[in-house]
Design a protein around this motif. Sequence first.
Motif, short mmCIF file in Angstrom:
data_model
loop_
_atom_site.label_atom_id
_atom_site.label_comp_id
_atom_site.label_asym_id
_atom_site.label_seq_id
_atom_site.Cartn_x
_atom_site.Cartn_y
_atom_site.Cartn_z
N ILE A 62 0.86 -1.19 0.00
CA ILE A 62 0.00 0.00 0.00
C ILE A 62 0.89 1.23 0.00
O ILE A 62 1.73 1.40 0.89
CB ILE A 62 -0.92 0.00 1.24
N ALA A 63 0.71 2.09 -1.00
CA ALA A 63 1.51 3.31 -1.13
C ALA A 63 0.60 4.53 -1.12
O ALA A 63 -0.46 4.52 -1.74
CB ALA A 63 2.31 3.28 -2.43
N ILE A 64 1.04 5.57 -0.43
CA ILE A 64 0.33 6.85 -0.40
C ILE A 64 1.26 7.92 -0.95
O ILE A 64 2.39 8.07 -0.47
CB ILE A 64 -0.09 7.24 1.04
N SER A 88 2.32 -1.05 -6.75
CA SER A 88 1.48 -0.21 -5.88
C SER A 88 1.92 1.25 -5.95
O SER A 88 1.09 2.16 -6.00
CB SER A 88 1.50 -0.71 -4.44
N MET A 89 3.22 1.47 -5.96
CA MET A 89 3.74 2.85 -6.04
C MET A 89 3.38 3.50 -7.37
O MET A 89 2.97 4.66 -7.41
CB MET A 89 5.24 2.86 -5.81
N LYS A 90 3.52 2.75 -8.45
CA LYS A 90 3.22 3.31 -9.77
C LYS A 90 1.73 3.54 -9.98
O LYS A 90 1.33 4.43 -10.72
CB LYS A 90 3.82 2.45 -10.87
N LYS A 91 0.89 2.75 -9.31
CA LYS A 91 -0.55 3.01 -9.39
C LYS A 91 -0.87 4.37 -8.78
O LYS A 91 -1.61 5.16 -9.35
CB LYS A 91 -1.34 1.91 -8.69
N ALA A 92 -0.32 4.64 -7.61
CA ALA A 92 -0.55 5.93 -6.95
C ALA A 92 0.06 7.07 -7.78
O ALA A 92 -0.56 8.12 -7.97
CB ALA A 92 0.02 5.94 -5.54
N GLY A 132 -6.46 -0.12 -9.01
CA GLY A 132 -5.74 -0.20 -7.75
C GLY A 132 -5.15 1.12 -7.31
O GLY A 132 -4.65 1.25 -6.20
N GLY A 133 -5.21 2.12 -8.17
CA GLY A 133 -4.78 3.47 -7.82
C GLY A 133 -5.99 4.38 -7.76
O GLY A 133 -6.75 4.44 -8.72
N GLN A 134 -6.20 5.03 -6.63
CA GLN A 134 -7.38 5.88 -6.44
C GLN A 134 -6.97 7.27 -5.96
O GLN A 134 -6.10 7.38 -5.09
CB GLN A 134 -8.32 5.28 -5.39
N GLY A 145 -4.02 13.68 -2.60
CA GLY A 145 -3.06 12.60 -2.79
C GLY A 145 -3.70 11.41 -3.46
O GLY A 145 -4.81 11.48 -3.98
N ALA A 146 -2.98 10.29 -3.43
CA ALA A 146 -3.46 9.07 -4.06
C ALA A 146 -2.98 7.86 -3.27
O ALA A 146 -1.95 7.91 -2.60
CB ALA A 146 -2.97 8.98 -5.50
N ILE A 147 -3.76 6.79 -3.38
CA ILE A 147 -3.39 5.52 -2.78
C ILE A 147 -3.24 4.49 -3.89
O ILE A 147 -4.04 4.47 -4.83
CB ILE A 147 -4.43 5.06 -1.73
N GLY A 148 -2.19 3.68 -3.80
CA GLY A 148 -1.98 2.60 -4.73
C GLY A 148 -1.89 1.29 -3.97
O GLY A 148 -1.18 1.21 -2.96
N VAL A 149 -2.61 0.28 -4.43
CA VAL A 149 -2.64 -1.02 -3.77
C VAL A 149 -2.34 -2.10 -4.79
O VAL A 149 -2.88 -2.08 -5.90
CB VAL A 149 -4.02 -1.27 -3.11
N SER A 150 -1.50 -3.06 -4.40
CA SER A 150 -1.21 -4.19 -5.27
C SER A 150 -0.93 -5.43 -4.42
O SER A 150 -0.27 -5.34 -3.40
CB SER A 150 -0.01 -3.89 -6.16
N GLY A 151 -1.46 -6.56 -4.88
CA GLY A 151 -1.25 -7.82 -4.18
C GLY A 151 -2.37 -8.80 -4.39
O GLY A 151 -2.19 -10.00 -4.24
N GLY A 152 -3.55 -8.32 -4.74
CA GLY A 152 -4.70 -9.19 -5.00
C GLY A 152 -5.06 -9.13 -6.46
O GLY A 152 -4.26 -8.76 -7.32
#
Length: 196
Positions: A62-64, A88-92, A132-134, A145-152
């Motif tokens: 999870i990246a913010i 996750s970082m690149k999604k954010a 996964g990036g919102q 800002g933005a949150i990026g999630v990756s793993g599922g």
Amino acid sequence: MKLSYLSIFLFSSASTAAVNRTATNGWGSTPAQRHYIDAAQAGQAIQAAVAYSDANGLANNIAIYDPSSRLVAFLRMDNAYLGSVDISMKKAQTVTYFNGLFPSYGLYNRSKPAGDLWGIEETNGGLVVFGGGQPIYDDDGYFIGAIGVSGGTVTQDVDTAVAGAQAVGSTLTDYTVDWTSCEAVGCCAPYCSNHL
């Protein structure tokens, strides 16, 4: 009529008081009025994303990021894939590179071989054009800002990111919007009012 510097300043300050995403290319504020997610808010978003992940048996990264595409906070949950850290970082970052106008999946169809933005995912050191990036908006509607999630799965990543963003403020959750129909990236600004 001669206007003084002070009267011009006061007029321009009053005229920019409302959130105007169109005039500010999606930001909702001028550079002097920027709003940024702070470390406490980033921690809240991560805690909410972790709670959602735990409840659904997921191990996520999870990246913010703040609106300037700078990392504010990051967490790699136990057993989360190492390969998903960068994702996750690149999604954010993808969200912040376009001023939070749309989620990371907003460019998906347009980046396909027949799309008008084919290859865009290869720019800026690598964009992620799937879910996964919102974006995260504060209670006044400013992009903070933005949150990026990756793993599922992509759907799980989106749902986890939404849970994290909503712990701080709001995000875009209208999955019926055809983000790919925009003629230009910036024309998605009217959809920013769809956040909760």
